[in-house]
Design a protein around this motif. Structure first.
Motif, PDB file in Angstrom:
ATOM      1  N   SER A   1       0.834  -1.198   0.000  1.00 34.53           N
ATOM      2  CA  SER A   1       0.000   0.000   0.000  1.00 34.53           C
ATOM      3  C   SER A   1       0.876   1.259   0.000  1.00 34.53           C
ATOM      4  CB  SER A   1      -0.904   0.015   1.224  1.00 34.53           C
ATOM      5  OG  SER A   1      -1.828  -1.050   1.198  1.00 34.53           O
ATOM      6  N   THR A   2       0.303   2.329  -0.486  1.00 31.79           N
ATOM      7  CA  THR A   2       0.964   3.640  -0.437  1.00 31.79           C
ATOM      8  C   THR A   2       0.217   4.496   0.593  1.00 31.79           C
ATOM      9  OG1 THR A   2      -0.436   4.711  -2.094  1.00 31.79           O
ATOM     10  CG2 THR A   2       1.450   3.416  -2.898  1.00 31.79           C
ATOM     11  N   PRO A   3       0.797   5.627   1.002  1.00 35.19           N
ATOM     12  CA  PRO A   3       0.095   6.503   1.954  1.00 35.19           C
ATOM     13  C   PRO A   3      -1.242   7.009   1.409  1.00 35.19           C
ATOM     14  CG  PRO A   3       2.421   7.071   1.831  1.00 35.19           C
ATOM     15  CD  PRO A   3       2.168   6.094   0.730  1.00 35.19           C
ATOM     16  N   PHE A   4      -1.415   6.925   0.108  1.00 34.76           N
ATOM     17  CA  PHE A   4      -2.613   7.479  -0.505  1.00 34.76           C
ATOM     18  C   PHE A   4      -3.645   6.425  -0.892  1.00 34.76           C
ATOM     19  CE2 PHE A   4       1.228   9.853  -1.713  1.00 34.76           C
ATOM     20  CZ  PHE A   4       0.976  11.049  -1.060  1.00 34.76           C
ATOM     21  N   SER A   5      -3.214   5.171  -0.960  1.00 35.65           N
ATOM     22  CA  SER A   5      -4.138   4.142  -1.437  1.00 35.65           C
ATOM     23  C   SER A   5      -3.777   2.763  -0.894  1.00 35.65           C
ATOM     24  CB  SER A   5      -4.131   4.105  -2.976  1.00 35.65           C
ATOM     25  OG  SER A   5      -4.942   3.053  -3.462  1.00 35.65           O
ATOM     26  N   PRO A   6      -4.713   2.089  -0.184  1.00 38.77           N
ATOM     27  CA  PRO A   6      -4.457   0.708   0.245  1.00 38.77           C
ATOM     28  C   PRO A   6      -4.463  -0.224  -0.958  1.00 38.77           C
ATOM     29  CG  PRO A   6      -6.704   1.356   0.806  1.00 38.77           C
ATOM     30  CD  PRO A   6      -6.016   2.587   0.288  1.00 38.77           C
ATOM     31  N   SER A   7      -3.586  -1.200  -0.948  1.00 38.87           N
ATOM     32  CA  SER A   7      -3.458  -2.119  -2.083  1.00 38.87           C
ATOM     33  C   SER A   7      -4.305  -3.372  -1.880  1.00 38.87           C
ATOM     34  CB  SER A   7      -1.992  -2.516  -2.262  1.00 38.87           C
ATOM     35  OG  SER A   7      -1.563  -3.302  -1.160  1.00 38.87           O
TER      36      SER A   7
ATOM     37  N   ARG B   1      -3.313  -6.233  -1.400  1.00 43.15           N
ATOM     38  CA  ARG B   1      -2.687  -7.018  -0.330  1.00 43.15           C
ATOM     39  C   ARG B   1      -3.294  -6.701   1.038  1.00 43.15           C
ATOM     40  NH1 ARG B   1       3.876  -7.340   0.009  1.00 43.15           N
ATOM     41  NH2 ARG B   1       4.116  -8.473   1.966  1.00 43.15           N
ATOM     42  N   ASP B   2      -3.773  -5.465   1.217  1.00 42.26           N
ATOM     43  CA  ASP B   2      -4.292  -5.045   2.513  1.00 42.26           C
ATOM     44  C   ASP B   2      -5.812  -5.090   2.588  1.00 42.26           C
ATOM     45  OD1 ASP B   2      -1.904  -4.675   3.852  1.00 42.26           O
ATOM     46  OD2 ASP B   2      -1.614  -2.666   3.038  1.00 42.26           O
ATOM     47  N   ASN B   3      -6.453  -5.666   1.591  1.00 45.77           N
ATOM     48  CA  ASN B   3      -7.884  -5.909   1.705  1.00 45.77           C
ATOM     49  C   ASN B   3      -8.097  -6.990   2.762  1.00 45.77           C
ATOM     50  OD1 ASN B   3     -10.497  -7.513   0.823  1.00 45.77           O
ATOM     51  ND2 ASN B   3     -10.649  -5.492  -0.117  1.00 45.77           N
ATOM     52  N   ASP B   4      -9.211  -6.930   3.473  1.00 48.72           N
ATOM     53  CA  ASP B   4      -9.462  -7.858   4.590  1.00 48.72           C
ATOM     54  C   ASP B   4      -9.275  -9.321   4.199  1.00 48.72           C
ATOM     55  OD1 ASP B   4      -9.965  -5.804   6.301  1.00 48.72           O
ATOM     56  OD2 ASP B   4     -12.150  -5.970   6.237  1.00 48.72           O
ATOM     57  N   ILE B   5      -9.748  -9.708   3.019  1.00 48.59           N
ATOM     58  CA  ILE B   5      -9.694 -11.112   2.620  1.00 48.59           C
ATOM     59  C   ILE B   5      -8.266 -11.591   2.377  1.00 48.59           C
ATOM     60  CG2 ILE B   5      -9.910 -10.759   0.114  1.00 48.59           C
ATOM     61  CD1 ILE B   5     -11.789 -13.180   0.062  1.00 48.59           C
ATOM     62  N   ASN B   6      -7.354 -10.658   2.115  1.00 49.00           N
ATOM     63  CA  ASN B   6      -5.957 -11.036   1.836  1.00 49.00           C
ATOM     64  C   ASN B   6      -5.038 -10.901   3.048  1.00 49.00           C
ATOM     65  OD1 ASN B   6      -6.255 -11.774  -0.890  1.00 49.00           O
ATOM     66  ND2 ASN B   6      -6.222  -9.614  -1.527  1.00 49.00           N
ATOM     67  N   LEU B   7      -5.549 -10.384   4.154  1.00 52.35           N
ATOM     68  CA  LEU B   7      -4.710 -10.198   5.334  1.00 52.35           C
ATOM     69  C   LEU B   7      -4.258 -11.533   5.928  1.00 52.35           C
ATOM     70  CD1 LEU B   7      -6.527  -7.248   7.160  1.00 52.35           C
ATOM     71  CD2 LEU B   7      -4.419  -7.168   5.808  1.00 52.35           C
ATOM     72  N   SER B   8      -5.011 -12.601   5.638  1.00 50.56           N
ATOM     73  CA  SER B   8      -4.651 -13.912   6.185  1.00 50.56           C
ATOM     74  C   SER B   8      -3.696 -14.690   5.278  1.00 50.56           C
ATOM     75  CB  SER B   8      -5.923 -14.751   6.417  1.00 50.56           C
ATOM     76  OG  SER B   8      -6.601 -15.002   5.192  1.00 50.56           O
ATOM     77  N   LEU B   9      -3.298 -14.105   4.144  1.00 46.39           N
ATOM     78  CA  LEU B   9      -2.338 -14.786   3.277  1.00 46.39           C
ATOM     79  C   LEU B   9      -1.014 -14.940   4.029  1.00 46.39           C
ATOM     80  CD1 LEU B   9      -2.995 -12.990  -0.144  1.00 46.39           C
ATOM     81  CD2 LEU B   9      -3.530 -15.366   0.419  1.00 46.39           C
TER      82      LEU B   9
ATOM     83  N   ASP C   1       4.557  -7.267 -15.232  1.00 52.43           N
ATOM     84  CA  ASP C   1       3.935  -6.947 -13.951  1.00 52.43           C
ATOM     85  C   ASP C   1       3.008  -5.746 -14.074  1.00 52.43           C
ATOM     86  OD1 ASP C   1       5.361  -8.973 -12.624  1.00 52.43           O
ATOM     87  OD2 ASP C   1       7.107  -7.662 -12.420  1.00 52.43           O
ATOM     88  N   GLY C   2       1.915  -5.787 -13.330  1.00 51.83           N
ATOM     89  CA  GLY C   2       0.986  -4.668 -13.302  1.00 51.83           C
ATOM     90  C   GLY C   2       1.522  -3.523 -12.463  1.00 51.83           C
ATOM     91  N   THR C   3       0.950  -2.352 -12.652  1.00 51.99           N
ATOM     92  CA  THR C   3       1.396  -1.159 -11.931  1.00 51.99           C
ATOM     93  C   THR C   3       0.291  -0.566 -11.063  1.00 51.99           C
ATOM     94  OG1 THR C   3       0.824   0.230 -13.842  1.00 51.99           O
ATOM     95  CG2 THR C   3       3.090  -0.569 -13.707  1.00 51.99           C
ATOM     96  N   VAL C   4      -0.864  -1.237 -11.034  1.00 50.79           N
ATOM     97  CA  VAL C   4      -2.004  -0.728 -10.265  1.00 50.79           C
ATOM     98  C   VAL C   4      -2.488  -1.806  -9.312  1.00 50.79           C
ATOM     99  CG1 VAL C   4      -4.357   0.152 -10.369  1.00 50.79           C
ATOM    100  CG2 VAL C   4      -2.712   0.804 -12.137  1.00 50.79           C
ATOM    101  N   SER C   5      -2.714  -1.412  -8.057  1.00 50.76           N
ATOM    102  CA  SER C   5      -3.236  -2.339  -7.060  1.00 50.76           C
ATOM    103  C   SER C   5      -4.058  -1.559  -6.055  1.00 50.76           C
ATOM    104  CB  SER C   5      -2.092  -3.072  -6.350  1.00 50.76           C
ATOM    105  OG  SER C   5      -2.585  -3.974  -5.384  1.00 50.76           O
ATOM    106  N   THR C   6      -5.369  -1.802  -6.034  1.00 53.56           N
ATOM    107  CA  THR C   6      -6.248  -1.091  -5.110  1.00 53.56           C
ATOM    108  C   THR C   6      -7.094  -2.077  -4.321  1.00 53.56           C
ATOM    109  OG1 THR C   6      -7.982  -0.863  -6.798  1.00 53.56           O
ATOM    110  CG2 THR C   6      -6.385   0.930  -6.616  1.00 53.56           C
ATOM    111  N   SER C   7      -7.245  -1.813  -3.059  1.00 55.97           N
ATOM    112  CA  SER C   7      -8.030  -2.688  -2.187  1.00 55.97           C
ATOM    113  C   SER C   7      -9.476  -2.793  -2.656  1.00 55.97           C
ATOM    114  CB  SER C   7      -7.983  -2.165  -0.752  1.00 55.97           C
ATOM    115  OG  SER C   7      -8.783  -2.945   0.094  1.00 55.97           O
ATOM    116  N   SER C   8     -10.017  -1.708  -3.162  1.00 54.42           N
ATOM    117  CA  SER C   8     -11.423  -1.693  -3.576  1.00 54.42           C
ATOM    118  C   SER C   8     -11.709  -2.642  -4.734  1.00 54.42           C
ATOM    119  CB  SER C   8     -11.846  -0.272  -3.962  1.00 54.42           C
ATOM    120  OG  SER C   8     -11.042   0.218  -5.025  1.00 54.42           O
TER     121      SER C   8
END
Length: 327
Positions: free
Chosen positions: A80-86, A88-96, A149-156
């Protein structure tokens, strides 16, 4: 009558996925990074020996990355960046599990030393998942290479694109069919639950551990197995790391025992029992439980199909220098 420009545009839009896949090849790194396969094999073997949970963790990471709208572009590895959660930080992925992320970091570091800015993180993840599957006794399948590799990753972007164990089976099936998988292929991919662990919090989500066992497990659980789960997970609220094996019979071997467990009420997750109780999926549970060769055949085909979802080639992505951040 359509203009020539319209026909050209139609041809490009219709055949672009085929053209993208055609840029992939089995020998993509033969000249640019000749030791690619050996380096990954060495890192994967070392990591799996030291941390036996790595294989199941990496297969799950691969599934979660490829099922998302971005496809197999390693966007799930981005921090994640200070401006956007990735993602990886979505709730469903926190248990990875961290072992999978650590494995990719190790492989990327070694490959950057051998072949700087040459091998994509998405290719590393795809090959590592396949190699670890084989190490556990699972089927081999060819992995086509050349992803960017992709350059965009958003939790939403994760919402409603990854299966949750609490979802109704209809919703889970829909997630996979929207991505082009048949019900048979979806059931086969779920067979990855034959290895790995599940956190107790995922089993007892939204339920009190002190509830009556028979009342709590009225949806297909074997009563004795339910009692065992209750004891094993009794302190999960105070210790969120508590986990149980997905397959209590052969937890470290990739086989078809997971499917044999379901009719006996030995599935760990609510979605495991949903797989057996649903009329669309139950026939495939029986088929795969009776015929491991069939399960392996469909699983290998489905994993290769998964590995090609939304791949980026050419200028549509980049070769990240670090897997957790864009260049």
């Amino acid at each position: 009558m359509p203009s020539s420009n319209t026909i050209t545009l139609f041809f490009f839009l219709f055949f672009f996925p085929i053209l993208s896949h055609s840029r992939l090849s089995l020998n993509f790194y033969d000249h640019s990074c000749p030791r690619f396969h050996q380096i990954i094999e060495d890192i994967v073997t070392s990591k799996q020996i030291s941390s036996p949970t790595t294989a199941a963790a990496t297969i799950r990471l691969f599934l979660h990355d490829c099922l998302l709208p971005n496809g197999c572009d390693a966007s799930l590895l981005l921090s994640s960046t200070p401006f956007s959660p990735s993602e990886r930080d979505n709730d469903i992925n926190l248990s990875l599990p961290g072992d999978a992320f650590d494995l990719i970091v190790r492989a990327k570091t070694a490959l950057e030393l051998a072949c700087p800015t040459t091998v994509s993180c998405s290719d590393i993840l795809a090959v590592a998942a396949r190699n670890l599957l084989v190490m556990l006794g699972g089927p081999h399948f060819p992995v086509f290479l050349g992803r960017r590799d992709g350059t965009v990753s958003t939790s939403s972007s994760v919402t409603n694109h990854l299966p949750k164990p609490t979802m109704p089976m209809t919703q889970i099936v829909d997630i996979f069919t929207r991505r082009g998988f048949t019900v048979e292929e979806f059931v086969a991919l779920t067979g990855a639950h034959t290895v790995g662990l599940t956190h107790c919090s995922e089993i007892f989500q939204n339920r009190s551990v002190d509830n009556n066992v028979n009342e709590k497990y009225n949806d297909g659980y074997n009563p004795r197995f339910a009692e065992g789960l209750k004891k094993a997970c009794g302190n999960y609220i105070n210790d969120p790391t508590l986990s149980v094996f997905n397959d209590i019979m052969t937890p470290s071997k990739f086989d078809n025992v997971y499917f044999q467990n379901l009719p006996k009420g030995l599935g760990v997750l609510k979605s495991d029992h949903g797989l057996y109780s649903d009329n669309r999926t139950r026939p495939f549970v029986h088929k795969f439980g009776e015929d491991q060769d069939l399960f392996f055949k469909v699983f290998a085909r489905s994993m290769q199909k998964l590995s090609l979802l939304g791949v980026k080639t050419g200028r549509r992505g980049e070769i990240r220098r670090r897997c957790d951040q864009v260049n």
